[in-house]
Scaffold this motif. Structure first.
Motif, mmCIF file in Angstrom:
data_model
loop_
_atom_site.group_PDB
_atom_site.id
_atom_site.type_symbol
_atom_site.label_atom_id
_atom_site.label_comp_id
_atom_site.label_asym_id
_atom_site.label_seq_id
_atom_site.Cartn_x
_atom_site.Cartn_y
_atom_site.Cartn_z
ATOM 1 N N GLN A 1 0.823 -1.223 0.000
ATOM 2 C CA GLN A 1 0.000 0.000 0.000
ATOM 3 C C GLN A 1 0.857 1.274 0.000
ATOM 4 N N MET A 2 2.162 1.118 0.234
ATOM 5 C CA MET A 2 3.000 2.309 0.415
ATOM 6 C C MET A 2 3.584 2.783 -0.911
ATOM 7 N N GLU A 3 3.905 4.092 -0.964
ATOM 8 C CA GLU A 3 4.546 4.619 -2.175
ATOM 9 C C GLU A 3 6.059 4.610 -2.056
ATOM 10 N N LYS A 4 6.544 5.031 -0.873
ATOM 11 C CA LYS A 4 8.001 5.111 -0.680
ATOM 12 C C LYS A 4 8.345 4.446 0.642
ATOM 13 N N VAL A 5 9.333 3.567 0.593
ATOM 14 C CA VAL A 5 9.743 2.934 1.846
ATOM 15 C C VAL A 5 11.265 2.954 1.943
ATOM 16 N N LEU A 6 11.738 3.371 3.104
ATOM 17 C CA LEU A 6 13.180 3.332 3.363
ATOM 18 C C LEU A 6 13.436 2.200 4.359
ATOM 19 N N PHE A 7 14.304 1.257 3.976
ATOM 20 C CA PHE A 7 14.671 0.153 4.868
ATOM 21 C C PHE A 7 16.044 0.471 5.459
ATOM 22 N N VAL A 8 16.160 0.371 6.783
ATOM 23 C CA VAL A 8 17.470 0.555 7.430
ATOM 24 C C VAL A 8 17.699 -0.710 8.248
ATOM 25 N N VAL A 9 18.573 -1.584 7.753
ATOM 26 C CA VAL A 9 18.694 -2.910 8.384
ATOM 27 C C VAL A 9 20.152 -3.279 8.638
ATOM 28 N N SER A 10 20.416 -3.868 9.783
ATOM 29 C CA SER A 10 21.775 -4.340 10.055
ATOM 30 C C SER A 10 21.820 -5.857 9.849
ATOM 31 N N THR A 11 23.018 -6.426 9.989
ATOM 32 C CA THR A 11 23.203 -7.878 9.893
ATOM 33 C C THR A 11 23.707 -8.366 11.237
ATOM 34 N N TYR A 12 23.257 -9.549 11.634
ATOM 35 C CA TYR A 12 23.575 -10.054 12.974
ATOM 36 C C TYR A 12 23.955 -11.529 12.843
ATOM 37 N N GLY A 13 24.526 -12.113 13.906
ATOM 38 C CA GLY A 13 24.904 -13.541 13.859
ATOM 39 C C GLY A 13 25.870 -13.785 12.710
ATOM 40 N N ASP A 14 25.703 -14.893 12.014
ATOM 41 C CA ASP A 14 26.543 -15.175 10.837
ATOM 42 C C ASP A 14 25.786 -14.794 9.583
#
Ligand SMILES: Cc1cc2nc3c(=O)[nH]c(=O)nc-3n(C[C@H](O)[C@H](O)[C@H](O)COP(=O)(O)OP(=O)(O)OC[C@H]3O[C@@H](n4cnc5c(N)ncnc54)[C@H](O)[C@@H]3O)c2cc1C
Ligand SMILES: Cc1cc2nc3c(=O)[nH]c(=O)nc-3n(C[C@H](O)[C@H](O)[C@H](O)COP(=O)(O)O)c2cc1C
Length: 501
Positions: free
Chosen positions: A82-95
């Motif tokens: 349903q969204m027009e613009k999405v900003l994803f801010v994601v880190s990486t964890y574990g392996d």
């Protein structure tokens, strides 16, 4: 009398008009700060960095941190579409894995592909945080980016990767996609949280004569007003090279350490500058350019073992012994090289995912070694709530593993004091000698029915310490004894919190 009456009335009328005009002005101002209702920021963050960036982006886009910044696990692909613009801010964890608040992404992506959901109308960017010293650099950010591509979402920029993100040494406009026009926005006025100077006031070895695996408790006092932190928060410490290391490096590269140098408005001898800088094996840089070219030593994070109300910031440090028999830089700086009275630079990092909202629920605290730090802060927080604020608190059970079962060791004395004064239940394991149970996961098996009973009564499980070894084994044992779906549900309800590193 009549004229006085008229004057009072006139003043009152004028005041009412002023208030009315002021409210009108405020209302107009609020109307002009309208936000784009179809823009969303989604984060996945284990230790708070990605969330901090997400919140700053929300400020830049004039979005609400409360309603427009959401953890990845709280979103479905139907909602996203349903969204027009999405900003994803994601880190990486574990392996190369997702942080705990984003661990449902791959499962949901698979389902969305099966259900033939498309995100054709969604425009997006991904900011991926990671550390290139791990084999799978920013792996989860790549997974999110590829997943969005597979569902035909439209990228607004290339994937942005951030290596070992350090808020203090990062220009915010350099790390966000160009569509976040931050030049004219309020964001440039927003200060990143600041670093403080802490004085080392006390150091205690918790396991003397136990070989190389030294565990040290250190107490720091803030110079100036003490910042506020909560149980679950971290401090990012700026490590320093030892005097010996700096002197040897200066000798080897034939630099005069007493030479005064000015850098960014500060003046001090070259040797003093080098305590916080990386000192490479080979260096052919002229002395005048040294400070421009030698990067700062990377900061190291530590779980805080106390709460603000304790007035001191406590840490529990394990001295890291590296394969080549050298010691780790920051752990040896904190546990040996610095002296009582020395100043240490450190910045508090708030980790929202580790904050416990409801103190009335029982809590099972699980950890080993330096993990006692994060567990102690949770105990301190509940004790303060009970003893000072007269709040009702839930029962506390500490399941903790160390190496030697010697009651005289300060670490064991501390545990017994905790048991006598604050805990409802203490279960200790010792890995050396012929002890059983050897590891905390053994208790999770032998006491699984008691754990289930505590969980039925609403208990939270909080794990703190090393991920490899303790953290992973505890996680696997909880899957084996409780079942994956129960553990997922507990995580969703913020009743399974992993403060592991
Ligand atoms: C969330 C969290 C909480 C933690 N809490 C505690 C705690 O309570 N107690 C405790 O003892 N330890 C804790 N640690 C571990 C701690 O941060 C250090 O990793 C540990 O003390 C060893 O650091 P060192 O400098 O002695 O070792 P080193 O081997 O010198 O460095 C260890 C790590 O620092 C990073 N690093 C080193 N050099 C660089 C570089 N040039 N550029 C970028 N990164 C670099 C790498 O990730 C490396 O693995 C925690 C870690 C995390 C992530
Ligand atoms: C236990 C642990 C495991 C990590 N694993 C990886 C990894 O596999 N790949 C990577 O690029 N970064 C890895 N990192 C680094 C983090 O992604 C990085 O520190 C990031 O800034 C953390 O952001 P967050 O605070 O939002 O979680 C790991 C960090 C920790 C503490």
């Amino acid at each position: 009398m009549g004229s006085l009456y008229i004057s009072v009335l006139a003043i009152l009328a004028w005041l009412i008009l002023c208030v009315f005009m002021w409210r009108l002005h405020r209302a107009k101002q609020q109307i002009t700060i309208t936000k784009d209702a179809s823009t969303l920021i989604v984060y996945a963050s284990q230790t708070g960095n990605a969330l901090t960036i997400a919140n700053r982006c929300a400020q830049a886009l004039q979005l609400s941190e409360m309603s427009d910044v959401l953890p990845l696990n709280n979103l479905t692909f139907e909602h996203l579409s349903q969204m027009e613009k999405v900003l994803f801010v994601v880190s990486t964890y574990g392996d190369g894995e997702a942080p705990d608040d984003g661990n449902l992404f791959n499962q949901r992506l698979e389902q969305a592909l099966k259900d033939e959901i498309t995100l054709k109308k969604v425009n997006y960017s991904v900011i991926a945080l990671g550390d290139s010293s791990y084999p799978d650099f920013c792996a989860f950010g790549h997974q999110v980016n590829n997943g969005l591509k597979a569902l035909k979402a439209q990228p607004l920029s290339e994937l942005i990767t951030l290596d070992n993100y350090d808020e203090e040494n990062t220009v915010f406009s350099d790390i966000v996609p160009p569509w976040l026009d931050i030049n004219n926005s309020e964001i440039n006025k927003t200060q990143s949280s600041s670093s403080y100077s802490w004085q080392l006031v006390e150091r205690e070895i918790l396991n003397p004569n136990c070989g190389d695996e030294v565990l040290v408790k250190i107490s720091l006092k803030c110079l100036g007003a003490t910042p506020i932190w909560q149980a679950g928060d971290l401090i990012d410490i700026q490590p320093r090279n030892s005097v010996e290391v700096v002197e040897n490096w200066l000798l080897k590269h034939v630099f005069d350490g007493s030479l005064w140098l000015t850098h960014q408005g500060h003046q001090q001898p070259l040797a003093a500058w080098l305590f916080e800088r990386e000192l490479p094996e080979k260096c052919h840089i002229p002395v005048s350019d040294l400070l421009e070219h030698l990067p700062y030593l990377a900061k190291r994070s530590y779980s805080i073992a106390s709460i603000t109300e304790n007035k001191q910031l406590e840490l529990i440090i394990r001295l890291l012994k590296k394969d080549d028999k050298r010691f780790g830089l920051a752990s040896s700086f904190l546990s040996h090289h610095s002296k009582v009275g020395d100043l240490i630079e450190g910045k508090i990092r708030s980790v929202k995912a580790n904050h416990i909202i409801n103190n009335t629920q029982p809590i099972i605290l699980i950890g080993s070694g330096s993990g006692l730090a994060g567990l102690k802060a949770q105990i301190a927080s509940r004790t303060y709530a009970q003893q000072t604020l007269n709040e009702k608190i839930g029962a506390m059970w500490l399941i903790y593993g160390e190496r030697r079962n010697d009651p005289q060791l300060p670490i064991n004395q501390h545990l017994f004091t905790l048991k006598d004064t604050q805990l409802d239940k203490l279960s200790c394991t010792y890995s050396q000698g012929n002890n059983y149970p050897k590891y905390v996961q053994d208790i999770l098996v032998s006491d699984q029915y008691i754990i289930k009973k505590w969980l039925d009564e609403g208990a939270i499980i909080y794990v703190c310490g090393c991920l490899s070894g303790m953290g992973e084994s505890v996680h696997q044992t909880l899957i084996d004894t409780l079942g994956q779906s129960t553990l997922d549900a507990l995580q969703q309800e913020q009743r399974y919190i992993r403060d592991v590193y």
